[in-house]
Design a protein around this motif. Sequence first.
Motif, PDB file in Angstrom:
ATOM      1  N   ASP A 108       0.871  -1.167   0.000  1.00 16.80           N
ATOM      2  CA  ASP A 108       0.000   0.000   0.000  1.00 16.80           C
ATOM      3  C   ASP A 108       0.910   1.220   0.000  1.00 16.80           C
ATOM      4  O   ASP A 108       1.639   1.463   0.956  1.00 16.80           O
ATOM      5  N   SER A 109       0.890   1.986  -1.078  1.00 18.77           N
ATOM      6  CA  SER A 109       1.862   3.068  -1.252  1.00 18.77           C
ATOM      7  C   SER A 109       1.732   4.155  -0.181  1.00 18.77           C
ATOM      8  O   SER A 109       2.736   4.699   0.285  1.00 18.77           O
ATOM      9  N   LYS A 110       0.484   4.465   0.224  1.00 17.31           N
ATOM     10  CA  LYS A 110       0.300   5.515   1.233  1.00 17.31           C
ATOM     11  C   LYS A 110       0.863   5.091   2.587  1.00 17.31           C
ATOM     12  O   LYS A 110       1.535   5.866   3.269  1.00 17.31           O
ATOM     13  N   GLN A 113       4.653   5.017   2.419  1.00 17.33           N
ATOM     14  CA  GLN A 113       5.228   6.359   2.469  1.00 17.33           C
ATOM     15  C   GLN A 113       5.216   6.904   3.894  1.00 17.33           C
ATOM     16  O   GLN A 113       6.194   7.519   4.348  1.00 17.33           O
ATOM     17  N   ALA A 114       4.106   6.688   4.622  1.00 21.49           N
ATOM     18  CA  ALA A 114       4.022   7.162   6.006  1.00 21.49           C
ATOM     19  C   ALA A 114       5.081   6.490   6.870  1.00 21.49           C
ATOM     20  O   ALA A 114       5.717   7.139   7.721  1.00 21.49           O
TER      21      ALA A 114
END
Length: 657
Positions: A108-110, A113-114
């Motif tokens: 999951d890219s989001k 990133q977090a």
Amino acid sequence: MRMKISSLLLVFFTALSVHSQQQNTTKEVLFTINDQPYYTDEFIRVYRKNLDLVKDESQKDLNQYLDLYIGYKLKVNKAFKLGLQQGSAYQNELKSYRTQLSKTYLMDSKVTQALMDEGYDRLQKEINASHILLMVDENASPADTLAAYQKAMAIRDRIVKGGEDFGAVAEETSQDPSAKENKGNLGYFTAFRMVYAFENGAYKTPVGKVSMPVRSRFGYHLIKVNDIRNNRGEISVSHIMVLKPKEGEDPLKAKTKIEEIYQKIQQGESFEELAKQLSEDKSSSTKGGLLNKFASGQLSSEVFENEAFALSKEQPLSKPFETAYGWHIVKFNEKYPLRSKDEMKSELETKIARDDRSRKISDALAVKLRQKYPMKRDNKLYKELVKTLDDTFYKGEWKMPSDLTKYQGTLFTVGSKAVTGGNFLDYLYTQQKNAAGLKPVAKLADFYFDRFADEQRATYNNENLENDHPEFAAIMNEYRDGLLLFDLMEKEIWQRSKTDTVGLTAFYENSKQKYVWKTRYDAEIFSSTQPDLMKKVMGMLKKGATAQAIKDKFNTADKLNVMMYDGIYEEGVDALPKNVSPDVKVTDVSQKGEYYYVTRIRKVIPAGIKTLEECKGRVTNEYQQYLEQNWINELKKEFTIKVNNDVFERVKQQIKK
């Protein structure tokens, strides 16, 4: 699987790590091998990706490249013809690679990133912390978990409210065995060095404070943060190393040598030149001792790191110090701050994938897959499945029904895949050894059903990556070919070149005139920064003085004026002074940089052909190339190749654009 890479294989194999983003929407048959078509889009994509990687300019020529490419595909066809794709080692290697590659598509890219942002922010600091561990299993019952938590709180009260020393209490109560020696102190660490839950607790606890109990997979921790310092970043240093003496050698030999070198540096001699002459770290000596820059924790010696990071522009040189590998003198070059987030992107992604943080990513993926693959459960069948469970499950003694016939109906469907009640019972049977402490069994069944359903969705999604992502399919196809090619080359070329001693010897005999030694010198080389002194050394050498006599005359306990090293040197090597010649026993004084040299020749070894043993590595490599080219010529006779020349001309024009 041990693999050996030839230059041609490297050209094609390197391409496999790059996504095929340059595929054309149209494609034509470029050539066929036994009527098997190979298309223009793949050829163009591979050529473009490899264009900047090849060093041989001939491989950039499209005519030459097509010939290489056909040779590559011929080998793959031969591998399939021999059935190498059925090998277990090949299958395991392919499975392992697919597992690694699929991770890119299962994130999951989001969330990723977090986690990258959080990890990078934490990397700015290094924390010194102590802890007390009370072990409790991940799947412990609620009662056992609560008991461990209450015990941790009681210990915390002794420290926070009772004022007891954290280290003393850790030594008494911690179930981490190392606490008996270090009183719970873990030293300095930064993000990604500890399990994620522990890291969270450490970074969220103020200096001097004790955390509330922090749960990790090991149990409950009480964490006391002793200090926080800025990340030390990276450092560039050079070093001179004298290896640890071998067993049976004089243990003081290395220490004496490093102290002599340190004395010469103190006298103003060049660190870099001394490193080139005398450092026994051959990987760095030719570069004047220069090492690749490194950060805390990257080297295997903490002693070396601490000595290096203690240096600065104001204090650029260490005193001689010992590590497990030998003796060192370190010279400071430059310090570098922590790299930017963009520069560390790839490294951060890898760390996250290997860390407990990855659970957050898998949880986020599970939510997406529930939406992608909605599921309708057969509740009537599910109730029958739950009835098979009883309290023996908690003891790991539950047995599946002997007759599974009535449970084999479809429990739910994921995409086009039907999942049966029997599949769920099989899953339950594997889980009971680490059974969650949920009661009653109906609640336990619901817990495991949700996990089972998520796993089935994830499995189906993974199995269909080739259908959902064309670039994934292209990479996997290329990797399959690459693996087969390695197996084939090992079988047909590399192993043969090692065992065919008769053929290797014959190849050497036919071409041995190109494997030659230049003139070599068995010599003693004396050096100093003082030209007048070297003239005196030259005079003594011409009178037959020994090396020890010269060192005794010019060196003292306080000052090392002359260094000597000896060995056999081939004409033209850097270590051999330029004025050495076969007809001179003792050379005149010569200069290179700040140093002056005199060389005494003990023996001149004339130029001549190397024996096979002396050049076996090079001969073996060239013999492999010879075998490979002959083999490809044979493959061209074994298989029928047809090139569509009109199509190839259009490919040339397309690439030139």
